[in-house]
Motif scaffolding. Structure first.
Motif, PDB file in Angstrom:
ATOM      1  N   LEU A 135       0.814  -1.220   0.000  1.00 48.59           N
ATOM      2  CA  LEU A 135       0.000   0.000   0.000  1.00 48.59           C
ATOM      3  C   LEU A 135       0.851   1.275   0.000  1.00 48.59           C
ATOM      4  N   PRO A 136       1.763   1.468   0.949  1.00 53.73           N
ATOM      5  CA  PRO A 136       2.576   2.683   0.870  1.00 53.73           C
ATOM      6  C   PRO A 136       3.459   2.722  -0.370  1.00 53.73           C
ATOM      7  N   SER A 139       1.789   4.173  -3.426  1.00 59.00           N
ATOM      8  CA  SER A 139       1.642   5.629  -3.420  1.00 59.00           C
ATOM      9  C   SER A 139       2.873   6.334  -3.970  1.00 59.00           C
ATOM     10  N   LEU A 140       3.945   5.592  -4.186  1.00 57.98           N
ATOM     11  CA  LEU A 140       5.203   6.198  -4.628  1.00 57.98           C
ATOM     12  C   LEU A 140       5.450   6.065  -6.120  1.00 57.98           C
ATOM     13  N   SER A 142       3.617   6.067 -10.263  1.00 56.61           N
ATOM     14  CA  SER A 142       2.479   6.509 -11.068  1.00 56.61           C
ATOM     15  C   SER A 142       1.951   5.361 -11.919  1.00 56.61           C
ATOM     16  N   THR A 170      -0.032  -4.233 -10.894  1.00 62.19           N
ATOM     17  CA  THR A 170       0.793  -3.788  -9.769  1.00 62.19           C
ATOM     18  C   THR A 170       1.869  -4.800  -9.394  1.00 62.19           C
ATOM     19  N   ARG A 210      11.149  10.735   1.044  1.00 62.50           N
ATOM     20  CA  ARG A 210       9.899  11.281   1.566  1.00 62.50           C
ATOM     21  C   ARG A 210       9.745  11.076   3.071  1.00 62.50           C
TER      22      ARG A 210
END
Length: 370
Positions: A135-136, A139-140, A142, A170, A210
């Protein structure tokens, strides 16, 4: 550093080809350096590698990756060997006979020399914290970056599904979670897997930028390129479980003889090693040479004008002789299924402990540890 994701400009075929060549050359040079470092100090490296349990492993796996895993293990490199059971669903609707395939994969690992005392054999579904990293990590990246991945494109082209599911799309990010959960810093891959590993490096770098607060939470793993040449299947295309053209490690001598007898060759009687002009004949010569620890040219010279029949007889004898001890060990391990389950259970426990620690570190870095 700015970590905003942007869509890259389309490249021309010529510029893309040049970039691919340059990238591969750099990876090969780096891989040669890494080989020296591994020999000098194997303890500094941790490797993640593995397979999907979709059927028995075959000769392409053996000479392409499995042999190298045992070599690295025996040098003293810390190994994590993944049974990627959740990724079975990337290109199929259901996971048929998953239990049997998982046990078969563990059997193959043990038979070729993977030692559970020195290598952690574990399954995706038994390590929840690993999968939670997906999941995280998503988010990194595109959607454009995922769509450009050439390995995903190839998998989609050979998919048996009428439409692409989200797991297939994915898949490279899930693979990044596989590699980074144990903070592997070395990943044995073929050239076609370099885009996957580069995305893993990108995810590690972006997470560190980040959330790392100046500290590197994840390493940026290096590729250890395989030097094994491509073995073709019996139909003349890439050897693959999904294409039904492979010789399984667990196949018996008679089945091996039958499969090789049906392998594609050509009409020229004199046997020569010429991968460009005679790919099918050359692949069979290469297979015999790998089994006999000789060169394909030497095997071809021995066969001479014996034709395809003599070539296939030579290959069959070479394969059966080389795999005899592997098959004997596989048969011995297969008698005790409880032992296989125990090995996997213990590996799952070790991997889960590592994944839990990594996820806790990720949650702390993301300020979500409550």
């Amino acid at each position: 550093m700015d970590t905003t994701l942007r869509t890259a400009r389309p490249e021309s075929p010529a510029s893309a080809s040049l970039a691919d060549t340059a990238g591969t050359s750099a990876a090969q040079a780096r891989s040669a350096e890494l080989e020296e470092l591994v020999r000098d100090d194997p303890g500094r490296f941790r490797v993640l590698t593995g397979d999907r349990p979709t059927g028995q492993l075959h000769l392409g796996h053996y000479f392409g990756t499995l042999h190298n895993r045992v070599r690295l293990q025996n040098l003293g490199v810390e190994m994590f060997v993944l049974v990627a059971d959740l990724q079975v669903l990337t290109d199929r609707d259901v996971a048929d006979d998953l239990t049997g395939h998982v046990e078969g994969l563990v059997l193959d690992y043990l038979a070729i020399g993977v030692d559970p005392a020195r290598s952690t054999i574990f399954a995706h579904s038994a390590v929840p914290a690993l999968n939670q990293l997906l999941l995280p990590f998503l988010s990194l990246v595109s959607t454009a970056e995922l769509g450009r991945n050439p390995t995903v494109k190839d998998e989609i082209a050979h998919s048996r599904q009428s439409a692409v599911n989200g797991l297939m799309f994915t898949y490279p990010v899930h693979q990044a979670a596989d590699i980074l959960f144990c903070k592997a810093n070395l990943v044995p891959v073929g050239r076609d897997q370099l885009p996957h590993l580069e995305l893993t490096r990108t995810i590690a770098r972006r997470f560190n930028d980040r959330y790392g607060s100046g500290a590197a939470v994840f390493p940026q793993p290096d590729a250890l390129l395989s030097s094994a040449p491509l073995l073709l299947g019996t139909d003349g295309t890439k050897m693959s479980k999904s294409r039904g053209n492979a010789i399984a490690l667990g196949a018996g001598p008679d089945e091996t003889a039958r499969l090789i007898k049906g392998a594609r060759t050509d009409s020229e009687r004199h046997i020569t090693y010429d991968p460009a002009a005679r790919p099918e004949v050359s692949s069979l010569l290469l297979l015999a040479a790998l089994c006999q620890n000789r060169t394909p040219e030497q095997v071809a010279a021995d066969i001479g004008s014996g034709g395809a029949a003599a070539l296939k007889k030579t290959v069959t004898e070479a394969v059966n002789e080389h795999l005899a001890p592997v098959r004997a060990r596989r048969s011995e391990y297969a008698r005790d299924r409880a032992h296989l389950r125990r090995i996997l259970r213990e590996g799952n426990e070790r991997a889960a402990a590592v994944a839990d620690a990594t996820l806790a570190e990720v949650c702390t870095a993301m300020n979500s540890h409550y």
